[in-house]
Design an enzyme around this catalytic site. Sequence first.
Site, PDB file in Angstrom:
ATOM      1  N   ASP A  21      16.108 -20.290  38.508  1.00  0.00           N
ATOM      2  CA  ASP A  21      16.632 -21.658  38.566  1.00  0.00           C
ATOM      3  C   ASP A  21      16.204 -22.507  37.381  1.00  0.00           C
ATOM      4  O   ASP A  21      16.850 -23.473  37.042  1.00  0.00           O
ATOM      5  CB  ASP A  21      16.207 -22.338  39.885  1.00  0.00           C
ATOM      6  CG  ASP A  21      14.699 -22.307  40.086  1.00  0.00           C
ATOM      7  OD1 ASP A  21      13.998 -21.757  39.207  1.00  0.00           O
ATOM      8  OD2 ASP A  21      14.224 -22.834  41.110  1.00  0.00           O
ATOM      9  N   ASP A  79      14.289 -19.176  33.066  1.00  0.00           N
ATOM     10  CA  ASP A  79      14.930 -17.957  33.587  1.00  0.00           C
ATOM     11  C   ASP A  79      16.182 -17.561  32.809  1.00  0.00           C
ATOM     12  O   ASP A  79      16.698 -16.462  32.994  1.00  0.00           O
ATOM     13  CB  ASP A  79      15.316 -18.158  35.061  1.00  0.00           C
ATOM     14  CG  ASP A  79      14.109 -18.440  35.928  1.00  0.00           C
ATOM     15  OD1 ASP A  79      13.078 -17.794  35.704  1.00  0.00           O
ATOM     16  OD2 ASP A  79      14.196 -19.311  36.816  1.00  0.00           O
ATOM     17  N   ASP A  98      13.355 -14.579  42.519  1.00  0.00           N
ATOM     18  CA  ASP A  98      12.366 -15.627  42.342  1.00  0.00           C
ATOM     19  C   ASP A  98      11.730 -15.927  43.697  1.00  0.00           C
ATOM     20  O   ASP A  98      12.429 -15.877  44.710  1.00  0.00           O
ATOM     21  CB  ASP A  98      13.126 -16.888  41.885  1.00  0.00           C
ATOM     22  CG  ASP A  98      12.457 -17.517  40.685  1.00  0.00           C
ATOM     23  OD1 ASP A  98      11.584 -16.864  40.107  1.00  0.00           O
ATOM     24  OD2 ASP A  98      12.816 -18.650  40.333  1.00  0.00           O
TER      25      ASP A  98
END
Length: 953
Positions: A647, A651, A302
């Site tokens: 997070d 996800d 990410d």
Amino acid sequence: GTPFWKLVLKQFDDLLVKILIVAAIVSFVLALANGETGLTAFLEPFVILLILAANAAVGVITETNAEKALEELRAYQANIATVMRNGCFSILPATELVPGDIVEVTVGCKIPADLRMIEMSSSTFRVDQAILTGESCSVEKDVDCTLTTNAVYQDKKNILFSGTDVVAGRGRAVVIGVGSNTAMGSIHDSMLHTDDEATPLKKKLDEFGSFLAKVIAGICVLVWVVNIGHFSDPSHGGFFKGAIHYFKIAVALAVAAIPEGLPAVVTTCLALGTKKMARLNAIVRSLPSVETLGCTTVICSDKTGTLTTNMMSVTKICVVQSAEHGPMINEFSVSGTTYAPEGTVFDSNGLQLDLPAQSPCLHHLAMCSSLCNDSILQYNPDKDSYEKIGESTEVALRVLAEKVGLPGFDSMPSALNMLSKHERASYCNHYWENQFKKVYVLEFTRDRKMMSVLCSHKQMDVMFSKGAPESIIARCTKLLCNSDGSVVPLTAATRAELESRFHSFGDETLRCLALAFKTVPQGQQTISYDNENDLTFIGLVGMLDPPREEVKEAMLACMTAGIRVIVVTGDNKSTAESLCRKIGAFDNLGDFSGMSYTASEFERLPAVQQTLALRRMTLFSRVEPSHKRMLVEALQNQNEVVAMTGDGVNDAPALKKADIGIAMGSGTAVAKSASDMVLADDNFASIVAAVAEGRAIYNNTKQFIRYMISSNIGEVVCIFVAAVLGIPDTLAPVQLLWVNLVTDGLPATAIGFNKQDSDVMKAKPRKVGEAVVTGWLFFRYLVIGVYVGLATVAGFIWWFVYSDGGPKLTYSELMNFETCALRETTYPCSIFEDRHPSTVAMTVLVVVEMFNALNNLSENQSLLVITPRSNLWLVGSIILTMLLHVLILYVHPLAVLFSVTPLSWAEWTAVLYLSFPVIIIDELLKFLSRNTGMRFRFRLRKADLLPKDRRDK
């Protein structure tokens, strides 16, 4: 969730476990068939079942935790909603909403369902949807239709998503989806449909188990066939009883061949690894994932919060130094990458400004940033961090005001550092708010792209404004000079220069704001849009979500270790490309076409080109949750081992699907529950440290698996040779269990403490299909195993033939022991039931294994180079194992239980003579490994060690 009984049954769905269950049942049935009673008859099946129960318990606990992920999704659903029913608004539980309901939403509320905006009661309406899309800034919403084709969540400007938060404005919206028909609900569904992948080590152990099963079956049949002629021996009392006797030997062989302690030792080693990783800020939730980390080939990371700090920070300031001889622009840079009010201002030459507030423009910038601001910066003592309430861009301005400090105090920086963190958070901001009283606020609107605030200070009223540079500069007629604090007219040349500067900020993907002020007539109580002209320009500020300082080094470490990093983000392409350039993800290439794709660009590619694009891809931008999961699946289809970080709730499906799901410590509970590992410090660098640890753990696991297998080969050879020679049973099944569990288990666990190799991160990731024991190594452990087995049998024969305490039989008398009762002998037949010979054999097996444990300190290095001192845990475990063995020999109840007896000094000497040569043999084999090409000559084809169906593939 999965029913509890299914979870329990699932733990027994393993080949090694099934073989053990069969062995336990058979030995139980045989004990009953022979009419045996008492503890010794049922000890073996009881011990086997006890091991299996302990293993199952660990498995069930781990699986139950994973099931909590789905329950925690509910925490992100709003509990109540303000909804129109019967012509008026009332507050109802969010669960009662249906599509078509009209809902009122306002600042601070959690969106109760997927809604479409139909009416706005404020000039702007903004939503923080990071939980769903991962965007670092809040998103503006409006009532206009979305015209984009194949629109992703980020493009849907008129849709409010369930579970996201309203940060500004008020409006009304119509419900378009509830429950599983919402964006959040589709995540819930995809989590349900994600199957857990078996880890590489689990697959290898399963393959090894099926290989072992075939070998065991073969040997058992062989032992039976070899002894068919003995079934009718008179000593058995009939053909059928003879068949049962040799079937018992076959069961003993199965017990000998299976390393019962292996599942327990693997679990223990991985558990020790998780402890080490916790110190590296990587908290492991699923044990096998420790080992998977070691063969990770791709990390999908990410951007927001992992590679960056997820804290907007002002990094550049642009002011006009003087305008006497044409515009002289001065740029300042600001350090600090978090919301902490710690950082310094540097001039264009890179020199630190000791007192930034002495600069007229910086002084006015700090003033305007503090006052034209609705956010709050505060210190959270529980997390020992500074936190924001409100827009991240506004908080960045608050932090800038703290870094600039206050004018007129020579001891300013040191004085501020003496404050407590709680006071320091907004000390300078509070100073300006006390000096200037806020009178009136003109909120930000989309058409003006700016906000203004009227403040009164002593006998003066001032209006401060901030907004998009094009809007502010267009309304300015004067500017503040930084050289002397004078206000001069803003010329066309200066205007053009400022516009080129803010475009250059845009090229660096900085979010740019301009700040200005205007003195208004004293006593004025309100301001209108008409007042927002004739402004005095103060300066430009450029801000970004800055990369973490340690990420660049971690990126380099990944490249050295042969691990590819793909940056995955919901942000736009240019912002993400700029970050990738800064952290070295593009490997310092100028042209990165073919390495950077948006989700829609990637989806438009034909299938063949998608496959090629995946091999080079470094950046994947404008992604939705479904794209992340698609990316993981596509990479896994190319035989990559994928680690995915995340997070947000969005996800969770990708985290569950990836070989290793890595959640952020600051992330949502749902993401953490779907993951295999949680990063306590949200830091990409911690992943790299965890990979190194994972590789080291695998190397140690490999060492103790080999150690245990050589012991099992020894036991099989021992029983097989005894059966072929026709001598009495060398070891009882219960003695084999003791050796496999206790005497093998403790040193094997201690081998897990072998030190990490210095070049562990310089090797390429190992192949997932790499066998635990290959070619030359397999030959080495076969040689060691054969020696272990022969030494054990030799100990048994030594007692009967050569020992002073034994009967000193001839070899042929020992081989014909079964006919003892039928012929005249000079010795009693009961001598063959003496417990001395099997005790000597068992002790040889234990001691030879202790010496062999020392051989496993290193795969190829001599014991003279890597001495036992390098792993004191192993030395300790060997001492403890020998103490336990002495305990069962010399404590009478235990001796009876294990069919052993105390040994004399002469017998102990013989044991040492038979055991020590294992070190000399292995040193010789290690020497050949290091110094000749021997290891290549004995290369078995890896396929030969695999089950047939795998080999055909």
